[in-house]
Design an enzyme around this catalytic site. Structure first.
Site, mmCIF file in Angstrom:
data_model
loop_
_atom_site.group_PDB
_atom_site.id
_atom_site.type_symbol
_atom_site.label_atom_id
_atom_site.label_comp_id
_atom_site.label_asym_id
_atom_site.label_seq_id
_atom_site.Cartn_x
_atom_site.Cartn_y
_atom_site.Cartn_z
ATOM 1 C CE LYS A 187 -1.857 2.650 3.173
ATOM 2 N NZ LYS A 187 -1.866 3.948 2.477
ATOM 3 N N GLY A 192 7.358 4.596 7.934
ATOM 4 C CA GLY A 192 6.511 5.748 8.216
ATOM 5 C C GLY A 192 6.815 6.284 9.603
ATOM 6 C CB SER A 193 4.872 8.523 11.756
ATOM 7 O OG SER A 193 3.653 7.817 11.743
ATOM 8 C CB THR A 194 7.813 6.748 15.911
ATOM 9 O OG1 THR A 194 9.101 6.846 15.284
ATOM 10 C CG2 THR A 194 7.949 5.933 17.174
ATOM 11 C CG LEU A 195 1.090 8.064 16.267
ATOM 12 C CD1 LEU A 195 1.160 8.263 17.771
ATOM 13 C CD2 LEU A 195 0.311 9.213 15.616
ATOM 14 C CB VAL A 196 1.624 4.835 11.685
ATOM 15 C CG1 VAL A 196 0.997 3.683 10.915
ATOM 16 C CG2 VAL A 196 0.734 6.072 11.564
ATOM 17 N N GLY A 197 3.906 3.201 13.420
ATOM 18 C CA GLY A 197 4.707 1.990 13.647
ATOM 19 C C GLY A 197 4.239 1.225 14.881
ATOM 20 C CD GLU A 253 14.214 0.843 7.983
ATOM 21 O OE1 GLU A 253 14.641 1.847 8.591
ATOM 22 O OE2 GLU A 253 14.900 -0.167 7.790
ATOM 23 C CB CYS A 275 13.398 8.714 7.708
ATOM 24 S SG CYS A 275 14.248 7.856 6.405
ATOM 25 C CD GLU A 299 10.694 12.188 11.560
ATOM 26 O OE1 GLU A 299 9.610 11.636 11.779
ATOM 27 O OE2 GLU A 299 11.615 11.662 10.916
#
Ligand code: NAP
Ligand code: MG
Length: 482
Positions: free
Chosen positions: A173, A226-231, A249, A283, A380
């Site tokens: 995606k 992507g972002s750490t939040l979504v990770g 990542e 990143c 970030e």
């Protein structure tokens, strides 16, 4: 009229070859067999018996013109260039970055992993006299991949190449903001003869399509950038569903350390490239620059001049270095960080405003006098905003550089190789650049310590993300224990 057909029956040759061949013998122009404009043909003669063998088309200057026109059109519409233009259109990044980072990187990555495909193997392990064993590196199965918008083609290649080389199949995606090049590449993959179902590209929203991938019961592994939040979400939903394997990542707040013995002009250029490359939407962006106090003033002066000299504007203009941020959401987010820096009492040394009056352009921005606990030092920003701070000795530089939740990349600028290696060993960071910044190589692993991620992409290391290791024990002489 149809082009001539060449037909031959090997029965008549009297040798070991049997059977017939028949194929179109027209001119091959624009991927099709066509008759020559004047319908003329050349007769072939069998040198064994001197008898006629058949006919093929004979081109005249008119046919040559048609073929040249097709070749010219294909050349002018090189798919690489078209993909680059599409990338810039969708993302706003400069055509220069699209061509030489995304498209070139895309091709290099595919080519590099294509080379691995027949070099993936296990080990033989001799356990003892009674047992011989070997390992097999097998594909994991169906792999879900979720990628961001900052390097749409680049991330696409980093994800699909090692997964394909190791024999997995893919459901990927792209970001909802930048799906165009992934869709084009899917069409090109079909054209290139990809087998059905191996590469599936699903565009859509992260909260719906992305979430469905990470929680799916029949996906064996998920790879996310992507972002750490979504990770964190991905990891949780993998745990809550089928414990699929996860690699992540994530973000960064990467430091550059400029020692007092550095080649100052070069360090200034690399540090500038470190933050404004791809408009700061990288990143690994070098968003914290620590400079030895002895050269701080001189560095800041030159660094400021350098950032001022870079052209911000139309991403399609060849001399533009910095285009717009990729979306209004990002634009507002970055401007919010600039406001927070000002409110927290940091000094806005350069920039800080929208560039121009339309689109999502932001001036290259430098903050100084930034305290370690301020948001602009800790979080970030993902835009052209950098903090510059001082240090007085190596130990302090290492402590400041490591004072972050992240650990993706770091840069060291010095002429002293012993110091460079010593400091590099002490940095908690997946990549350390010595006397350069933001130079990613397909052969070298890339990924993060701490909250910058789990696992490594690129190089031989990325193959491990996509293989299961099977240990096969072979009993040679042991008798059953019971
Ligand atoms: P993001 O919001 O985390 O989104 C990344 C991808 O995840 C997008 O495809 C997104 O879809 C999808 N997604 C969003 N919510 C999801 C959910 N609940 N479940 C599953 N998937 C979901 O990140 P971004 O804003 O696109 O990219 C910027 C961030 O990526 C930065 O933090 C940057 O540091 C990081 N990044 C890291 C690397 C690295 O290699 N370490 C490389 C590039 C970027 P939508 O597009 O629909 O939101
Ligand atoms: Mg998003």
């Amino acid at each position: 009229m149809a082009p001539p057909t060449f037909e031959f029956d090997f029965q008549t040759t009297g040798g070991n070859f049997t059977g017939k061949v028949a194929f179109s013998a027209g001119l091959f122009i624009n991927n099709e067999f066509v008759e020559s404009v004047e319908g003329s043909t050349v007769e072939l003669v069998n040198p064994t018996d001197g008898k006629p063998l058949g006919h093929v088309s004979a081109a005249t200057d008119k046919d040559i013109d048609i073929a040249v026109k097709a070749a010219r059109e294909a050349f002018e519409q090189r798919w690489g260039t078209k993909l680059a233009a599409l990338e810039s259109l969708n993302n706003g990044k400069t055509v220069f970055v699209s061509r030489f980072v995304d498209v070139q990187g895309f091709v290099n990555t595919l080519r590099y992993y294509a080379g691995w495909a027949d070099k993936i193997h296990g080990k033989t392990i001799e356990v003892n006299d009674a047992k011989f064993a070997y390992t097999r590196h097998e594909p994991i199965g169906v792999v879900g991949q979720i990628i961001p918008w900052n390097f749409p083609l680049g991330m696409f290649a980093w994800k699909i190449s090692p997964a394909l080389a190791t024999g997995n199949t893919i459901v990927i995606k792209p970001s909802e903001w930048t799906p165009l090049t992934a869709i084009r590449v899917a069409a090109l993959a079909k054209e290139a003869g990809f087998p059905k179902g191996v590469l599936n590209v699903v565009t859509g929203l992260g909260s719906v399509a992305g979430a469905a991938i990470s929680s799916h019961m029949d996906i064996d592994k998920v790879a996310f950038t992507g972002s750490t939040l979504v990770g964190r979400h991905i990891l949780k939903s993998a745990a809550a569903s089928n414990l699929k394997k996860v690699t992540l990542e994530l973000g960064g707040k990467s430091p550059s350390i400029i020692f007092d013995d550095a080649d100052l002009d070069k360090a200034v250029s690399w540090a500038a490239f470190g933050i404004v490359f791809n408009h700061g939407q990288t990143c690994s962006a070098g968003s914290r620059v620590y400079v030895h106090e002895k050269i701080y003033d001189e560095f800041l002066l030159k660094f400021t001049e350098k950032l001022k000299s870079l052209k911000v504007g139309n991403p399609f203009a060849p001399d533009t270095f910095q285009g717009p941020q990729a979306s209004e959401t990002q634009f507002k987010r970055i401007m919010g960080y600039i406001e927070s820096g000002k409110k927290d009492g940091a000094t806005l040394h350069l920039g800080g405003s929208q560039h121009g009056t339309e689109g999502f352009f932001i001036e290259p921005t430098i903050f100084t006098d930034v305290k370690p606990d301020m948001k602009i030092m800790r979080e970030e920003i993902f835009g052209p905003v950098v903090v510059v701070a001082k240090f007085s000795n190596d130990e302090e530089a290492v402590r400041l550089a490591n004072d972050t939740l992240y650990g993706l990349a770091a840069g060291i600028f010095t002429k002293d190789i012993s110091r460079a290696i010593d400091v590099s060993n002490k940095l908690k960071s997946g990549t350390v650049w010595i006397n350069e910044f933001n130079k990613v190589e397909v052969t070298l692993p890339f990924g993060g310590y701490k909250q910058s991620g789990i696992g490594r992409e690129l190089g031989e290391y990325a193959l491990q993300n996509y293989t299961e290791v099977k240990a096969v024990h072979i009993n040679l002489s042991a008798t059953p224990p019971i």
